[in-house]
Write an enzyme that holds these catalytic residues in place. Structure first.
Site, PDB file in Angstrom:
ATOM      1  N   CYS A  24       1.015  -1.218   0.016  1.00  0.00           N
ATOM      2  CA  CYS A  24      -0.010   0.036   0.046  1.00  0.00           C
ATOM      3  C   CYS A  24       0.690   1.299   0.115  1.00  0.00           C
ATOM      4  O   CYS A  24       2.027   1.278   0.121  1.00  0.00           O
ATOM      5  CB  CYS A  24      -1.051  -0.110   1.137  1.00  0.00           C
ATOM      6  N   CYS A  27       3.577   1.649   2.560  1.00  0.00           N
ATOM      7  CA  CYS A  27       4.840   0.854   2.489  1.00  0.00           C
ATOM      8  C   CYS A  27       5.535   1.667   1.448  1.00  0.00           C
ATOM      9  O   CYS A  27       6.653   1.552   1.894  1.00  0.00           O
ATOM     10  CB  CYS A  27       4.436  -0.427   1.676  1.00  0.00           C
ATOM     11  N   ASP A 434       8.710  25.264 -33.717  1.00  0.00           N
ATOM     12  CA  ASP A 434       9.943  25.503 -34.602  1.00  0.00           C
ATOM     13  C   ASP A 434       9.368  25.232 -36.141  1.00  0.00           C
ATOM     14  O   ASP A 434       8.775  24.297 -36.346  1.00  0.00           O
ATOM     15  CB  ASP A 434      11.005  24.766 -34.359  1.00  0.00           C
ATOM     16  N   ASP A 649      13.281  20.388 -33.152  1.00  0.00           N
ATOM     17  CA  ASP A 649      14.158  19.085 -33.530  1.00  0.00           C
ATOM     18  C   ASP A 649      15.527  19.467 -33.724  1.00  0.00           C
ATOM     19  O   ASP A 649      16.151  18.526 -33.773  1.00  0.00           O
ATOM     20  CB  ASP A 649      13.661  18.735 -35.081  1.00  0.00           C
ATOM     21  N   ASP A 653      17.005  24.435 -30.571  1.00  0.00           N
ATOM     22  CA  ASP A 653      15.797  24.499 -30.063  1.00  0.00           C
ATOM     23  C   ASP A 653      15.783  24.013 -28.710  1.00  0.00           C
ATOM     24  O   ASP A 653      15.029  24.047 -28.002  1.00  0.00           O
ATOM     25  CB  ASP A 653      14.686  23.486 -30.812  1.00  0.00           C
TER      26      ASP A 653
END
Length: 754
Positions: A24, A27, A434, A649, A653
């Site tokens: 649980c 724990c 971009d 990409d 960036d």
């Protein structure tokens, strides 16, 4: 949590550790506290759904990290749980859908006769079993099948904390002990009379909890199906090409530079390039793209994809942890091991939950005794409180949804690197794209090359191609490609240096040549002279215009203009329209001049003036300024705080991807961009942006639903049990149902489709 200062004499390590025995949310908190107490541990994050911990720790440079791992394992064991290598039990668990059911089956067989009297009462039948038979049936369930609860509960009690096991152990022991007391103290003047005992309550509760945990385990295996599917993409044996011919060797022995034979229908074992032959490759399990792609000599191959109908020989370029597949698996595992910010609330609640429940149970016992109820009734009501309050569902609510969400996203080519990105993505109301390589193909071609009158254009192009030949910039590659098409001999440039965001400078035949943007030329004071009208015309047409200048005695002199064109990516227009349909504002950010940027915007269906899809096109942005533009979008001209996703990409960036609330990197981009982003789109398809936002929205919705039901079971169940409306059997069934319902609700995410 404050991160300790890291000194140069310290090395940072990360360890994934499997942990058995957690049941649980309490724990989870106990294990985390035990790990964080170990000197050198910077952070410890424990996931109940994956039964694993991720620990970041420091050691002195040169120190043995394995020794620290042993200390961490000991800390887990001292906390009452069993450390193991992360994922080592997966193969065993997957052997059968009924794995681990034996204890549950035995419990059901022994408990069923104890439940018969309750069923008989519904039909007016008295099927009460003799007390000794009830004892014989219930005791093995209580102390043999239920031994795990006593063991874990004892460890929790020693640590002065509580967990689900402690509540189950106390509650069922009270029911069993009360039954023994009533049986042993029953009047002996009626030999045939059987007193009302509660053996069935203790036995059935233990069995129901075991059944609930078994159902949870089955559901967990389904949430981790994505990881197992990715692991299954790696073949065990490869066909190594040697001087003696083909030799089958384990994939673990493959080295970079080896040549491997891949037959039709086989999986590509590691990353590489096609050395001989040509084929079609199915990369759907990695990218989500259903159509095979052609691969000829020199083309890249990704490990895990399926070879089509051609026999090929591949040259190995990456093995082991360096392959794309290994990195994908690591990204998905990282996301599933991480905690979402919303989980912090659950951790805070679970830290005090069990002690509060024990207090409520004692108050219930005392309250019923004070109102004149007998010890028997008061104790049963207190037992019901302890049983129904087990916080299993609380600990599973968030990680189960995250595992299912990240798994289905990976199946569709969306890699979510961390849980925070997953949780924040649903709040995004602005997406900044971009332009080059993200909304466009990113492979511009040279469309015009105009030299100053009186110069030889072939000679000028040869000089420009020499300066650009060492650059990876798309425009530089376009110039080199154009020179190759014209069969121009390219010289060798010296002292080439890149000027970020502006261009490149180098020496050819002893003369310094600059190739870059018109903005750079303007900064340097280079006039366009006779080519100024031509530059304006090219910009109006939407071309990206660059200039060539050379250093002369008088300073810098213009030599040529170059115009470049790019094509929109297939589906980019539809992707932007899909975002608009979701009420999301889109912004295109470009380093190109405004004319070129707006011309591409119109081709993408963006009319900034009419406001069809985007509110603005941000042009002429230097790479270093993209992060500032993202910050400006976050603040907003309307004074409101906006959540911005940046999609890019390239290396340039990366700062903007890191600055955005959610960074999305195209999978066809650079490693730097993908490391800076929280989400990687493996296909480089703009349509995946809307899909990523949608899966985030649905996952967060499941998290909230799970937390609602987890809290609702306890908020409604504890008062009902305390007031005497729920007996322990019903409470046990409700508690088990809460965990199973949370897991089942999370698994609904597996039905998500783009």
């Amino acid at each position: 949590m404050n991160t300790p200062t890291l000194h140069s004499s310290e090395a940072v390590h990360s360890l994934d550790l499997g942990i058995s025995g957690m049941t649980c949310a309490s724990c989870v908190g106990r294990v985390e506290r035990a790990l964080r107490k170990v000197p050198g541990v910077q952070e410890a994050s424990v996931n109940l759904a994956t039964e694993s911990a991720r620990i970041a720790f420091v050691t002195q440079v040169g120190a043995d990290a394995a020794g620290m791992e042993a200390v961490l394992r000991r800390a887990v064991r001292n906390a009452g749980y069993e450390p193991r290598a992360a994922g080592q039990d997966e193969a065993v668990e997957d052997l059968s859908p009924w794995a681990g059911f034996l204890p549950v089956g035995i419990g059901l067989l022994l408990s069923a006769p104890l439940v018969l009297p309750m069923i008989g009462d519904l039909f007016g039948q008295h099927w009460m079993l003799p007390a000794w038979v009830q004892f014989v049936l219930a005791t093995p369930v209580q102390f043999i099948l239920g031994a795990r609860f006593y063991k874990a509960g004892w460890h929790a009690a020693k640590a002065l904390s509580g967990n689900m096991d402690l509540l189950v152990a106390l509650g069922t022991s009270a029911g069993w002990g009360l039954s023994m007391w009533l049986w042993l103290t029953a009047p002996t003047d009626h030999p045939g009379h059987v007193p009302h005992l509660y053996f069935e309550a203790s036995a059935v509760v233990v069995t129901l909890v075991l059944l609930g945990k078994w159902l949870e385990a089955r559901a967990k295996r389904q949430t981790t199906a994505a990881i197992r599917a990715l692991h299954a993409l790696r073949p065990d044996v490869v066909h190594l090409l040697t001087k003696q011919g083909e030799v089958d060797v384990p994939v673990s022995e493959v080295l970079v530079g080896d040549q491997l034979v891949v037959r039709p229908g086989e999986r590509i074992p590691v990353d590489g390039t096609v050395h001989e032959g040509h084929t079609q490759v199915d990369e759907s399990m990695l990218t989500g793209e259903p159509l095979p792609v052609a691969r000829d000599v020199g083309a890249a191959l990704t490990g895990g994809s399926i070879n089509g109908d051609g026999r090929i020989v591949m040259a190995v370029t990456a093995v082991g942890a360096e392959t794309v597949l290994a990195q994908i698996i690591r990204l998905v595992e990282d996301a599933q091991a991480a905690k979402a910010p919303i989980q912090r609330l659950v951790d805070q609640v679970s830290a005090i939950f069990v002690p509060v429940v024990l207090v409520v149970a004692l108050v219930t016992l005392a309250g019923w005794l004070a109102m004149g109820a007998g010890l028997e009734a008061a104790l049963i009501h207190a037992v019901a409180v302890m049983v129904i309050a087990c916080p299993c569902a609380l600990g599973l609510a968030t990680p189960a949804a995250i595992m299912a969400g990240t798994g289905v996203a990976a199946k569709h080519g969306i890699l979510i690197k961390d849980a925070q990105a997953l949780e924040l993505a649903h709040k995004v109301d602005v997406v900044a794209f971009d332009k080059t390589g993200t909304l466009t193909v990113g492979q511009p071609r040279l469309t015009a090359f105009d030299v100053v009158p009186g110069l030889d254009d072939a000679a000028v192009m040869a000089t420009v191609a020499a300066v650009q030949s060492g650059s990876e910039h798309p425009l530089a590659r376009a110039v080199v490609a154009a020179a190759g098409e014209r069969q121009i001999n390219v010289a060798t440039a010296q002292d080439v240096r890149a000027v970020p965001g502006r261009g490149t400078e180098g020496e050819v035949d002893g003369q310094s040549t600059l190739v870059g943007s018109l903005r750079w030329m303007q900064e340097l004071g280079v006039g366009l002279g006779p080519l100024s009208d031509r530059a304006e015309a090219l910009q109006r047409e939407g071309a990206t215009v660059s200039a060539v200048a050379q250093r002369v005695t008088e300073g810098l002199a213009l030599r040529a203009l170059m115009a470049f064109g790019d094509e929109p990516k297939p589906g980019a227009r539809e992707a932007l329209a899909a975002l608009k349909a979701r009420g999301i504002r889109t912004v295109m950010v470009s380093g190109d001049n405004r004319g070129a940027a707006e011309a591409m915007a119109r081709r993408l269906g963006l009319d900034p003036a009419a406001g069809e899809v985007v509110a603005e096109v941000v042009a002429e942005v230097l790479p270093g300024d993209k992060a500032a533009k993202v910050a400006a979008l976050q603040q907003g001209a309307d004074g409101k705080r906006h959540h911005v996703a940046m999609v890019g990409d390239g290396v340039n960036d990366a700062p903007a991807l890191a600055a955005a609330d959610v960074g999305m990197a195209m999978g066809n981009g650079t490693d730097v961009a993908m490391h800076a982003a929280g989400i990687t789109l493996m296909r480089g398809d703009p349509m995946l942006v809307a899909a990523a936002l949608d899966i985030s929205h649905r996952t967060v919705m499941k998290i909230r639903q799970n937390l609602f039901w987890a809290f609702a079971y306890n908020v409604a169940g504890i008062p009902l049990a305390a007031l005497g409306y729920l007996n322990p059997v019903v409470a046990g069934a409700a508690m088990a149902l809460s965990s199973v319902s949370v897991m089942a609700n999370a698994l609904l995410l597996k039905r998500w489709r783009m």
